[in-house]
Scaffold this active site. Structure first.
Site, PDB file in Angstrom:
ATOM      1  N   SER A 303      -0.028  10.403  -8.532  1.00  0.00           N
ATOM      2  CA  SER A 303       0.778   9.316  -7.986  1.00  0.00           C
ATOM      3  C   SER A 303       0.611   9.135  -6.478  1.00  0.00           C
ATOM      4  O   SER A 303      -0.386   8.609  -6.020  1.00  0.00           O
ATOM      5  CB  SER A 303       2.239   9.461  -8.405  1.00  0.00           C
ATOM      6  OG  SER A 303       2.811  10.654  -7.970  1.00  0.00           O
ATOM      7  N   ASP A 314     -11.314   4.043  -0.531  1.00  0.00           N
ATOM      8  CA  ASP A 314     -11.666   2.622  -0.593  1.00  0.00           C
ATOM      9  C   ASP A 314     -11.906   2.009   0.781  1.00  0.00           C
ATOM     10  O   ASP A 314     -12.677   1.058   0.918  1.00  0.00           O
ATOM     11  CB  ASP A 314     -10.562   1.837  -1.312  1.00  0.00           C
ATOM     12  CG  ASP A 314     -10.597   2.045  -2.819  1.00  0.00           C
ATOM     13  OD1 ASP A 314     -11.411   2.864  -3.276  1.00  0.00           O
ATOM     14  OD2 ASP A 314      -9.808   1.394  -3.527  1.00  0.00           O
ATOM     15  N   LYS A 328      -2.248   8.707 -12.459  1.00  0.00           N
ATOM     16  CA  LYS A 328      -0.940   8.095 -12.655  1.00  0.00           C
ATOM     17  C   LYS A 328      -0.808   6.894 -11.720  1.00  0.00           C
ATOM     18  O   LYS A 328      -0.680   7.051 -10.514  1.00  0.00           O
ATOM     19  CB  LYS A 328       0.191   9.079 -12.383  1.00  0.00           C
ATOM     20  CG  LYS A 328       1.559   8.450 -12.614  1.00  0.00           C
ATOM     21  CD  LYS A 328       2.687   9.380 -12.246  1.00  0.00           C
ATOM     22  CE  LYS A 328       4.037   8.726 -12.534  1.00  0.00           C
ATOM     23  NZ  LYS A 328       4.235   7.488 -11.781  1.00  0.00           N
TER      24      LYS A 328
END
Length: 549
Positions: A303, A314, A328
């Site tokens: 998470s 990214d 998750k």
């Protein structure tokens, strides 16, 4: 530095908080989220359910318990939702929230249940127990006249020792070599609970930060430690979020903000209702905007940890080292219900800047979700990077055009396999019985004076155990009726165990920093990270790559 406060502080939990159910709370919670038409439909269903229970209670041949029937019904409802929506009854609210609080009210001890008794590992410095003289090795016999020996559990200790600030608990303590038992009256106080477990220079110019969770105070803690590391000369950072199950989304985004330039997307959420759609962007003035950055992850990173790793990857801000994360990508919001219980309902999915939703697949009434980590082990994914089989239809690109994948966890840029010694069945059994910590405490008590002197003149890296430490440990385990393996496995276990025992002793002497400093000397991921720091520009080059190393 200015950080804008997000509109909501969402919970994003790993499924360690199991679905516990009671009464009609979940029905009421679901109704709260429906529109007018949905309310009518849900109202009809609720009426039918009440009628159904009423008929059974009034007409069934045997006496029934309506609460148990309702629990069974709610359990089934939860299986029709997702693995992370959960219902917490009033009596379990306090326990369930403790892990995300920056502190709690209690007596301030770390303990271990050994041979059906509560043994003190340490008293938190400056806390109530430390002030009255509780010492490592003390054993709690009773609390407020009620026994804490025999079949005692962590939950028993929680309810007996925690309580309102200012209240008093009477402890009866057995101390080795002291007769009779000692009685203490301890006034409970607010105890700090840190989410940064360790922070130190692992090399003269490389800072290391171990984050165990994203609780309400995590960002403030991290900011403080990052400032200290920078003052000490850190010119590169290793963030360790291995086995970090997550917590508050906005604490993770604030930490990421310290490493990204202005106006970079960190994460966004997308829900059925637009009120749960949010975007989180970086702001100006982070502490480490250009310095080399590495994030350590494993299958226990979930998470909020995955938000951090996904945003760094990214945006091509740093590299991710380790093994594929848990996967998750669901966001829960806590909904307080009238009876004091709480519904934690999944209201959106989160997406990394490239557009990935890294939530792994799940299906109603499907045990595969819970067994997925075990399946990774079985197919060799924890040992060989080529065993990771990403969904080729879920390809995405980082800001520099590197290929990344959605569909189930963050795949690291550099793979580090699981240490096979860590899954040796003999060692697992030793860890299950907490024998390392128990022996470390015994060794510490026997050598306390010299170890305390050592703390004043050296660092944990330089801790050397006495030559008799290993024979003492073998004798200790023999007394516990441990059967040692033979040949190569015993030799491998001896090397691993000696280092682990040394780390636990260092924790008693220097605290958590000491523990992690010793462990770092033989940690494959940290060794890899230190080796990769000079290669970061090459690893973050613009060419597409396949995430295989």
């Amino acid at each position: 530095m200015s950080h804008s406060e997000p509109k909501g502080s969402y919970f994003i939990f790993l499924p360690v908080i199991v679905s516990i159910s009671v009464a009609f709370g979940i029905w009421l919670g679901v109704v709260l989220f429906g529109g007018t038409g949905k309310n009518k439909s849900m109202g009809t269903s609720l009426t039918k359910f009440r009628e159904f229970l009423g008929v059974i209670e009034g007409e069934y041949v045997d006496t029934i318990n309506p609460d148990l029937l309702t629990r069974s019904a709610i359990d089934h409802i939860l299986t029709e939702l997702d693995p992370h929506s959960s219902y917490i009854p009033p009596q379990d609210i306090e326990i369930s929230k403790t892990s995300l609080e920056s502190g709690f009210e209690g007596i301030g001890i770390e303990f271990l249940i050994v041979n059906d008794s509560v043994q003190i590992i340490s008293a938190i410095k400056g806390g109530p127990s430390d002030i009255v003289g509780i010492m490592p090795g003390d054993r709690i016999v009773s609390a407020d006249g009620k026994s804490l020996t025999g079949e005692v559990t962590n939950k028993d200790v929680f309810y007996r020792l925690r309580g309102q600030q200012g209240s008093v608990v009477e402890l009866e303590v057995a101390r080795p070599g002291v007769r009779p038992t000692i009685k203490f009256a301890i006034t409970r106080a607010r105890i700090s609970s840190n989410s940064v477990e360790a922070s130190f220079l692992i090399r003269p110019s490389t800072g290391y930060l171990k984050i165990s969770k994203f609780s309400d105070n995590t960002y403030i803690e991290c900011r403080h430690h990052l400032e200290n590391l920078k003052r000490q000369g850190a010119r590169s950072i290793i963030l360790d979020v291995r086995d970090n199950p997550g917590g508050y989304l906005d604490r993770a985004t604030k930490l990421v903000d310290e490493f990204l330039p202005d106006n970079k997307l960190i994460v966004y959420t997308d829900g059925r209702s637009v009120r749960y759609d949010q975007q989180y962007f970086s702001t100006q003035g982070g502490l480490f905007l250009n310095e080399p950055l590495i994030v350590l992850v494993n299958e226990g990173s979930a998470s909020a940890s995955e938000i951090l790793a996904g945003a760094i990857q990214d945006n091509d801000r740093g590299i991710i080292i380790g093994r594929r994360t848990f996967g998750k990508g669901l966001v829960q919001v806590p909904i307080a219900l009238k009876d004091g219980s709480e519904l934690r309902l999944t209201i959106s999915r989160y997406y990394t800047p490239s557009g990935r939703c890294i939530q792994k697949p799940y299906h109603a009434v499907n045990k595969q979700y819970d067994e997925e980590l075990e399946n990774r082990f079985s197919r060799g994914e924890l040992f060989v990077s080529d065993s990771i089989q990403p969904d080729q239809s879920l390809k995405y690109e980082t800001s520099k055009g590197r290929t990344v994948y959605g569909g189930g966890g963050i795949i690291p840029d550099v793979f580090v396999p699981l240490d096979t010694l860590a899954i040796n069945q003999f060692l697992i059994e030793m860890m299950r019985k907490n024998l390392f910590r128990e022996f470390a405490l015994m060794y510490y008590k026997e050598h306390k004076t010299e170890l305390d002197q050592l703390r004043k003149r050296t660092e944990p890296f330089n801790l050397v155990l006495k030559s008799e430490a290993w024979p003492m440990f073998v004798q200790f385990t023999n007394q516990k009726k441990i059967v040692w393996p033979i040949s190569k496995q015993r030799i491998e276990s001896e090397v691993y165990l000696t280092h682990l025992i040394k780390a636990y002793i260092a924790r008693l002497v220097w605290g958590d920093n000491g523990y992690y400093q010793v462990l770092s000397q033989r940690d494959p991921m940290i060794t890899t990270a230190l080796r990769k720091i000079p290669e970061l520009p090459k690893l973050l080059r613009a060419e597409k790559k396949t995430n295989r190393h």
